[in-house]
Motif scaffolding. Structure first.
Motif: not given
Length: 370
Positions: A1-5, A17-19, A301-305, A334-338
């Protein structure tokens, strides 16, 4: 499980989600009125995969605009112009929709960034700005008008009026802009606030007006809708606002039930010396969260999943707000979730979009077509 999502609750608002799509000024409004650009811009970001989309800094009165192109919400005309944008987002997306309400104070009457961002002189169509004290942002600029009690009441009531309009529009959440050297931040910082009355001097006095604005907005904003605030954790200037003072401010907000604090930094003075790098403001978020227990958004400057996932998973912040990264990649969510093996919501028109290996990105996919 992703905590970000994983889902997060802001007050009574359930966010999937947390984005967060951070509020990003576009500088193309017409006398405060939203245009077709806002429809395209926000309509696209509503399909980013983020759980919360925050409309750009929106001025609560005309003289509170950073530039002549700033979005506004100060009368029936500006409210009516924003309504079709909000309605279109609602019609085609389940994203939770917030708005950032602000007042530029002494940083108002400026040119748009791509024209240099300098102050517009009165002779060239600029206007007299308001501030805690008659101290300009930069040497050589027009001296701002130091607000008296009547001016403070006027601006406080303008925030209240804008909040009521946001509720009528169906906005889910409000973030007050108390960062980046704008008016509420100007009251907090001893660099810009040189008053000798009950609104200046001590930390308690410098916090007084921002807290009065918060209290007044909270009193009219529906109880089930969350209210947060963006802060600059430090001025990056010796003798200015700093993390220790921000923690005390956050504690005062927590006592009032604030639903989140969005932690940024800088903006009060051209003398600031900022050390920039990936996630450079995350340590401020971590310190404030640990000291107060308030729900914290982190930015900068938070850019990467994986970077965003690590910030949330480690407990340094509860959510991340993405700005430039979303402009560069409007499907960042989308891309971060993937990448993280998570799922996001998307309109059925997009269900066939994920590439091979990510067929379950949206949870349910319709295969094939005639």
């Amino acid at each position: 499980m992703s905590n970000l999502f994983s889902p997060i609750k802001l007050g009574e608002l359930q966010v999937p989600n947390r984005v967060v799509v951070a509020p990003m000024c576009q500088y193309v409004a017409e006398d405060g009125k939203a245009t077709s650009w806002h429809l395209i811009h926000l309509g696209g970001l509503a399909s980013s995969g983020a759980g919360l989309l925050v409309i750009e800094a929106t001025a609560v009165e005309a003289v509170g605009r950073i530039t002549p192109g700033d979005l506004g919400l100060w009368d029936d005309v500006t409210e009516a112009a924003l309504k079709p944008v909000v309605d279109a987002v609602r019609a085609h997306s389940n994203v939770r929709l917030g708005i950032q309400l602000g007042h530029a104070g002494r940083k108002a009457s400026s040119e748009v960034p791509w024209k240099g961002g300098h102050q517009i002189a009165l002779a060239d169509g600029g206007w007299v700005t308001d501030a805690p004290s008659a101290v300009p942002q930069k040497d050589g600029e027009e001296v701002p008008h130091a607000l008296d009690r009547a001016g403070l009441i006027r601006i406080r009531d303008a925030f209240v009026s804008a909040a009521r309009r946001a509720d009528r529009l169906g906005i889910d959440a409000i973030e007050l802009h108390g960062a980046h050297g704008y008016l509420l931040h100007q009251f907090l910082s001893p660099i810009s606030n040189q008053r000798t009355d009950e609104y200046g001097g001590s930390l308690e006095n410098r916090m007084r007006f921002p807290l009065e604005v918060y209290d007044a907005v909270r009193a009219v904003w529906p109880k089930h809708k969350p209210l947060g605030i963006k802060v600059s954790a430090t001025d990056w200037v010796d003798g200015g606002w700093d993390v220790a003072q921000t923690i005390e401010f956050a504690k005062a907000l927590k006592a009032r039930g604030v639903d989140w604090v969005d932690v940024s930094s800088g903006g009060i003075s051209p003398l600031q010396k900022i050390t920039v790098g990936p996630g450079y403001q995350v340590p401020f978020a971590k310190d404030i969260k640990e000291a107060t227990g308030v729900t914290i958004f982190s930015v900068g400057l938070i850019t990467d999943a994986q970077q965003a996932e690590d910030i949330v998973s480690s407990g340094q912040a509860d959510a991340v707000a993405i700005a430039r990264g979303m402009l560069y990649d409007p499907r960042w969510g989308w891309h971060a979730a993937a990448k993280l093996g998570a799922r996001v919501e998307a309109a059925p028109q997009y269900w066939r979009a994920p590439p091979h290996g990510h067929a379950d990105l949206f949870g349910s996919i319709v295969h094939g077509a005639r």
